[in-house]
Design a protein around this motif. Structure first.
Motif, PDB file in Angstrom:
ATOM      1  N   GLY A 149       5.602   9.529   1.739  1.00 51.62           N
ATOM      2  CA  GLY A 149       6.877   9.666   2.028  1.00 51.62           C
ATOM      3  C   GLY A 149       7.587   9.128   3.490  1.00 51.62           C
ATOM      4  O   GLY A 149       6.843   8.631   4.016  1.00 51.62           O
ATOM      5  N   HIS A 150       8.760   9.700   3.360  1.00 55.81           N
ATOM      6  CA  HIS A 150       9.341   9.085   4.573  1.00 55.81           C
ATOM      7  C   HIS A 150       9.612  10.252   5.879  1.00 55.81           C
ATOM      8  O   HIS A 150      10.462  11.002   5.960  1.00 55.81           O
ATOM      9  CB  HIS A 150      10.896   8.611   4.175  1.00 55.81           C
ATOM     10  CG  HIS A 150      10.868   7.979   2.807  1.00 55.81           C
ATOM     11  ND1 HIS A 150      10.703   6.770   2.691  1.00 55.81           N
ATOM     12  CD2 HIS A 150      11.184   8.569   1.565  1.00 55.81           C
ATOM     13  CE1 HIS A 150      10.727   6.365   1.096  1.00 55.81           C
ATOM     14  NE2 HIS A 150      11.171   7.547   0.545  1.00 55.81           N
ATOM     15  N   VAL A 151       8.294   9.971   6.577  1.00 53.59           N
ATOM     16  CA  VAL A 151       8.476  10.687   7.728  1.00 53.59           C
ATOM     17  C   VAL A 151       9.692  11.004   8.435  1.00 53.59           C
ATOM     18  O   VAL A 151      10.012  11.872   8.987  1.00 53.59           O
ATOM     19  CB  VAL A 151       7.002  10.483   8.503  1.00 53.59           C
ATOM     20  CG1 VAL A 151       7.348  11.227  10.056  1.00 53.59           C
ATOM     21  CG2 VAL A 151       5.760  10.880   7.900  1.00 53.59           C
TER      22      VAL A 151
ATOM     23  N   GLY B 244      12.103  13.228   7.196  1.00 51.05           N
ATOM     24  CA  GLY B 244      11.735  14.470   6.842  1.00 51.05           C
ATOM     25  C   GLY B 244      11.440  14.729   5.273  1.00 51.05           C
ATOM     26  O   GLY B 244      11.725  15.903   4.718  1.00 51.05           O
ATOM     27  N   ASN B 245      11.362  13.808   4.717  1.00 48.65           N
ATOM     28  CA  ASN B 245      11.075  13.660   3.113  1.00 48.65           C
ATOM     29  C   ASN B 245       9.830  13.490   2.622  1.00 48.65           C
ATOM     30  O   ASN B 245       9.250  12.111   2.707  1.00 48.65           O
ATOM     31  CB  ASN B 245      12.079  12.531   2.534  1.00 48.65           C
ATOM     32  CG  ASN B 245      12.103  12.431   1.189  1.00 48.65           C
ATOM     33  OD1 ASN B 245      12.733  11.417   0.707  1.00 48.65           O
ATOM     34  ND2 ASN B 245      11.785  13.139   0.492  1.00 48.65           N
ATOM     35  N   LEU B 246       9.231  14.436   2.228  1.00 46.25           N
ATOM     36  CA  LEU B 246       7.695  14.297   1.686  1.00 46.25           C
ATOM     37  C   LEU B 246       8.021  14.252  -0.070  1.00 46.25           C
ATOM     38  O   LEU B 246       8.611  14.964  -0.618  1.00 46.25           O
ATOM     39  CB  LEU B 246       7.000  15.887   1.727  1.00 46.25           C
ATOM     40  CG  LEU B 246       5.940  15.801   1.225  1.00 46.25           C
ATOM     41  CD1 LEU B 246       4.992  15.078   1.601  1.00 46.25           C
ATOM     42  CD2 LEU B 246       5.214  17.508   1.308  1.00 46.25           C
ATOM     43  N   HIS B 247       7.058  13.337  -0.459  1.00 49.23           N
ATOM     44  CA  HIS B 247       6.854  13.196  -1.930  1.00 49.23           C
ATOM     45  C   HIS B 247       5.743  13.751  -2.149  1.00 49.23           C
ATOM     46  O   HIS B 247       4.639  13.352  -2.055  1.00 49.23           O
ATOM     47  CB  HIS B 247       6.783  12.026  -2.312  1.00 49.23           C
ATOM     48  CG  HIS B 247       8.211  11.076  -2.274  1.00 49.23           C
ATOM     49  ND1 HIS B 247       9.335  11.660  -2.558  1.00 49.23           N
ATOM     50  CD2 HIS B 247       8.545   9.930  -1.480  1.00 49.23           C
ATOM     51  CE1 HIS B 247      10.215  10.716  -2.302  1.00 49.23           C
ATOM     52  NE2 HIS B 247      10.078   9.717  -1.785  1.00 49.23           N
ATOM     53  N   LEU B 248       5.614  15.004  -2.736  1.00 45.99           N
ATOM     54  CA  LEU B 248       4.713  16.028  -3.423  1.00 45.99           C
ATOM     55  C   LEU B 248       4.314  15.434  -4.716  1.00 45.99           C
ATOM     56  O   LEU B 248       5.174  15.648  -5.495  1.00 45.99           O
ATOM     57  CB  LEU B 248       5.142  17.263  -3.084  1.00 45.99           C
ATOM     58  CG  LEU B 248       4.040  18.287  -3.843  1.00 45.99           C
ATOM     59  CD1 LEU B 248       2.532  18.204  -3.192  1.00 45.99           C
ATOM     60  CD2 LEU B 248       4.346  19.832  -3.682  1.00 45.99           C
TER      61      LEU B 248
ATOM     62  N   ALA C 250      15.409  15.611  -2.004  1.00 45.35           N
ATOM     63  CA  ALA C 250      15.892  14.828  -0.935  1.00 45.35           C
ATOM     64  C   ALA C 250      16.484  13.641  -1.168  1.00 45.35           C
ATOM     65  O   ALA C 250      17.458  13.254  -0.431  1.00 45.35           O
ATOM     66  CB  ALA C 250      14.767  14.319   0.061  1.00 45.35           C
ATOM     67  N   GLU C 251      15.976  12.941  -2.091  1.00 45.73           N
ATOM     68  CA  GLU C 251      16.725  11.425  -2.448  1.00 45.73           C
ATOM     69  C   GLU C 251      16.653  11.142  -3.962  1.00 45.73           C
ATOM     70  O   GLU C 251      17.490  10.089  -4.156  1.00 45.73           O
ATOM     71  CB  GLU C 251      15.902  10.384  -1.638  1.00 45.73           C
ATOM     72  CG  GLU C 251      14.338  10.191  -1.909  1.00 45.73           C
ATOM     73  CD  GLU C 251      13.822   9.204  -1.236  1.00 45.73           C
ATOM     74  OE1 GLU C 251      14.466   8.386  -0.557  1.00 45.73           O
ATOM     75  OE2 GLU C 251      12.509   8.785  -1.540  1.00 45.73           O
ATOM     76  N   HIS C 252      15.940  11.665  -4.846  1.00 52.24           N
ATOM     77  CA  HIS C 252      15.902  11.274  -6.272  1.00 52.24           C
ATOM     78  C   HIS C 252      17.094  11.856  -7.099  1.00 52.24           C
ATOM     79  O   HIS C 252      17.254  11.381  -8.068  1.00 52.24           O
ATOM     80  CB  HIS C 252      14.608  11.567  -6.703  1.00 52.24           C
ATOM     81  CG  HIS C 252      13.441  10.793  -6.324  1.00 52.24           C
ATOM     82  ND1 HIS C 252      11.993  11.318  -6.407  1.00 52.24           N
ATOM     83  CD2 HIS C 252      13.507   9.813  -5.330  1.00 52.24           C
ATOM     84  CE1 HIS C 252      11.189  10.315  -5.656  1.00 52.24           C
ATOM     85  NE2 HIS C 252      12.150   9.263  -5.258  1.00 52.24           N
ATOM     86  N   GLY C 253      17.731  13.017  -6.328  1.00 49.71           N
ATOM     87  CA  GLY C 253      18.884  13.419  -7.372  1.00 49.71           C
ATOM     88  C   GLY C 253      18.224  14.991  -7.943  1.00 49.71           C
ATOM     89  O   GLY C 253      17.104  15.144  -8.078  1.00 49.71           O
TER      90      GLY C 253
ATOM     91  N   LEU D   9       0.913  -0.970  -0.039  1.00 48.76           N
ATOM     92  CA  LEU D   9       0.208  -0.020  -0.193  1.00 48.76           C
ATOM     93  C   LEU D   9       0.865   1.309   0.184  1.00 48.76           C
ATOM     94  O   LEU D   9       0.556   2.338  -0.575  1.00 48.76           O
ATOM     95  CB  LEU D   9      -0.815   0.177   0.963  1.00 48.76           C
ATOM     96  CG  LEU D   9      -2.142  -1.152   1.305  1.00 48.76           C
ATOM     97  CD1 LEU D   9      -2.800  -1.173   2.529  1.00 48.76           C
ATOM     98  CD2 LEU D   9      -3.216  -0.587   0.170  1.00 48.76           C
ATOM     99  N   ARG D  10       1.925   1.199   0.588  1.00 49.51           N
ATOM    100  CA  ARG D  10       3.014   2.147   0.769  1.00 49.51           C
ATOM    101  C   ARG D  10       3.970   2.348  -0.479  1.00 49.51           C
ATOM    102  O   ARG D  10       3.895   3.458  -1.229  1.00 49.51           O
ATOM    103  CB  ARG D  10       3.631   2.356   1.961  1.00 49.51           C
ATOM    104  CG  ARG D  10       4.971   2.939   1.876  1.00 49.51           C
ATOM    105  CD  ARG D  10       4.665   4.426   1.984  1.00 49.51           C
ATOM    106  NE  ARG D  10       6.007   5.269   1.908  1.00 49.51           N
ATOM    107  CZ  ARG D  10       6.541   5.750   0.581  1.00 49.51           C
ATOM    108  NH1 ARG D  10       6.004   5.221  -0.579  1.00 49.51           N
ATOM    109  NH2 ARG D  10       7.692   6.352   0.438  1.00 49.51           N
ATOM    110  N   GLU D  11       4.561   1.203  -0.617  1.00 47.99           N
ATOM    111  CA  GLU D  11       5.629   1.277  -1.837  1.00 47.99           C
ATOM    112  C   GLU D  11       4.693   1.560  -3.330  1.00 47.99           C
ATOM    113  O   GLU D  11       5.411   1.686  -4.127  1.00 47.99           O
ATOM    114  CB  GLU D  11       6.129  -0.154  -1.831  1.00 47.99           C
ATOM    115  CG  GLU D  11       7.236  -0.383  -0.984  1.00 47.99           C
ATOM    116  CD  GLU D  11       8.025  -1.855  -1.203  1.00 47.99           C
ATOM    117  OE1 GLU D  11       8.728  -2.053  -1.949  1.00 47.99           O
ATOM    118  OE2 GLU D  11       7.856  -2.658  -0.321  1.00 47.99           O
TER     119      GLU D  11
HETATM  120 ZN    ZN Z   1      11.026   7.970  -1.476  1.00 47.04          ZN
END
Ligand code: ZN
Ligand code: FAD
Ligand code: MLT
Length: 493
Positions: free
Chosen positions: A408-410, A413-417, A449-452, A353-355
């Motif tokens: 995202g990864h609470v 501190g990483n939000l995927h908008l 935050a993480e995708h580059g 559900l998350r992934e």
């Molecule tokens: Zn992510």
């Protein structure tokens, strides 16, 4: 033909010619060269899967894909391209989300997918040394019988490669527990832009002998060299893992919940992931994981997935059960309900559900993906603010933007908008940028935050990095790649 590379002066990059192809044929067998140039007979459709990115948002026009099997072959190819000034795009699993893994124009695509051997694994230290083209899931499977796991996990695990993970410094679902690849990668083998092989493939936990050069390639997105080998520290597999999905009546409960969960679960907390209601609904709609019951989702504004990983099943289960009980019996409960997985299948289904949100938003429409670091307390405001902003421009609705979702990864501190549109249009693009980047900058956050950075955010780097930082990044690029051949047009303008 000219292409502005990463320097203040424009650089000339050359297209691949039949003569180049003849040279590549001396390095590689015919099966490792895919080209639309004569004497090859492929069509541009045959190369589409290499020229188009995962979202089908970015597209290059490369005529030639090379698939070396050894580091020496990579070195020879790169040396030739450097002399001939031909741009190279290193490509792993092509799951990147910022347009970094496909050409801007007709650069050569150097695919690492034929470099897929495990070089060594030491089950005592947990140190794994592997070719960069090994798929993350296959490494997970390789070390599982030795009771170790990879320190990184992400939704793209079935196709992304360890080299691509390192090149993007991918974060993912286990960062909360095992930290970033800057800590777990112990060594790298890299082919530099002039073809030199930089062998830093050490397996040492400690090595303070001067500058730690390998760190430069972690997150460089293929702009400084091609990673051909990775040495990585893999943690012991937890004896027991469990997960629970908590349904919350309001986003404002997420922060206090995180504090409580951290305190009560302490060392066994291994993930704390967030999906808002719209993300959940899309995941369910597109068949990612099994839907929770109507009763469980009623009145839920958002959900949090909590995972525990520890050394003793009974101990961990007791801790999780105590947590749930105390949350539900609190005077003013922060959660409506919690659904605890009861079997390995349920465990996977809750994770799906998350992934699965990434896949779901792509099935629903064309996603504009903003991967940002902002203070946790502002997650919801950023999502709601973006939705309002699009509405005020008349862009919300089935004709333009269908959904604005946040997940995202609470814990990081990483939000995927994600803004899910009917199609990619200049109007939506103009409404979103620089709007989103200005919001991020107002929080002194990160635009990636993480995708580059890839090709997507080169123009926006200054929202997160000072002029001094950018100037030093350019100097580093110039030192490693003075001819500007390595992944041109990515990271730096
Ligand atoms: Zn992510
Ligand atoms: P590619 O997409 O092929 O390449 C990515 C970049 O790295 C490009 O710039 C490319 O040039 C460079 N590169 C690739 N291989 C090499 C190499 N050997 N040497 C030098 N440069 C190289 N990211 C996260 O951080 N966290 C997540 O949770 C996450 N989840 C995802 C879920 C899904 C479903 C998808 C589709 C993507 C997700 N991503 C996530 C994006 C993420 O960046 C990638 O999935 C992964 O790290 C990229 O690996 P790849 O092998 O596909 O690299
Ligand atoms: C995730 O956390 O699911 C990934 O980073 C991919 C995405 O942002 O969609």
């Amino acid at each position: 033909r000219s292409w502005r590379a990463h320097h203040s002066a424009p650089l000339q990059l050359n297209s691949v010619t039949e003569q180049d192809l003849a040279h590549f044929a001396k390095i590689l067998p015919p099966s490792a060269i895919l080209s639309t140039l004569p004497p090859s007979s492929l069509s541009s459709e045959d190369l589409d899967q290499y020229n188009s990115d995962w979202m089908r948002k970015y597209r290059g026009t490369s005529t030639t894909v090379l698939k070396p099997k050894t580091t020496e072959q990579v070195s020879e190819i790169v040396k030739w391209c450097n002399e001939r000034r031909i741009g190279i795009v290193p490509q792993g699993g092509n799951t990147g989300l910022v347009g970094g893994s496909v050409p801007i124009r007709d650069e050569v695509i150097l695919s690492l997918s034929n470099m897929s051997k495990v070089r060594s694994f030491d089950s005592v230290s947990g140190i794994l040394v592997a070719d960069a083209g090994c798929i993350l899931q296959s490494l997970t499977d390789y070390i599982a019988p030795h009771n170790h796991i990879m320190p990184i996990d992400l939704g793209a695990k079935g196709s992304c490669q360890i080299g691509g993970n390192v090149a993007t410094n991918a974060g993912g679902l286990r960062l909360l527990r095992y930290g970033s690849l800057h800590g777990t990668v112990l060594g790298l083998e890299v082919v530099l832009p002039d073809g030199t092989i930089l062998d830093q493939l050490t397996t040492l936990r400690k090595d303070n002998t001067g500058y730690d050069l390998k760190q430069l390639f972690i997150g460089a997105e293929g702009t400084l060299g091609i990673i051909t080998g990775v040495s990585i520290l893999t943690p012991p597999a937890p004896q027991a893992s469990n997960n629970v999905i908590l349904a919350l009546p309001s986003f404002k409960n997420v922060l206090p919940l995180y504090e409580i969960v951290k305190r009560q679960l302490s060392e066994i907390l291994s993930a704390f992931e967030y999906i808002d209601r719209a993300s959940y609904d899309l995941a369910v709609k597109h068949g990612q994981g099994r839907a929770l019951s109507d009763e469980d989702v009623e009145g839920a504004e958002c959900f949090v997935l909590v995972e525990t990983s520890g050394g003793r099943r009974e101990h961990d289960e007791e801790k999780l059960a105590d947590l749930l009980e105390s949350l539900l019996e609190a005077e003013e409960p922060l959660i409506n309900t919690g659904v605890l997985s009861q079997s390995p299948a349920q465990f996977s289904s809750l994770w799906a559900l998350r992934e699965g949100v990434t896949e779901a938003v792509s099935k629903e429409g064309k996603p504009y993906k903003y991967d940002i670091s902002v203070p946790l307390s502002s997650f919801q405001d950023v999502v709601d603010g973006t939705r309002e902003h699009l509405k005020s421009r008349g862009l919300l609705g089935d004709h333009a933007v269908k959904y604005v979702v946040g997940y995202g990864h609470v814990g990081d501190g990483n939000l995927h908008l994600n803004v899910v549109a009917k199609s990619y249009t200049p109007e939506i693009q103009a409404a979103l940028e620089p709007y989103v980047y200005e919001v991020v900058a107002s929080h002194r956050g990160s635009i990636s935050a993480e995708h580059g950075v890839g090709a997507m955010k080169t123009h926006a780097l200054h929202y997160s990095k000072s002029d001094v930082s950018i100037a030093w990044m350019k100097k580093i690029k110039e030192i490693f790649d003075p001819r500007g051949i390595m992944n041109p047009g990515k990271v730096l303008e």
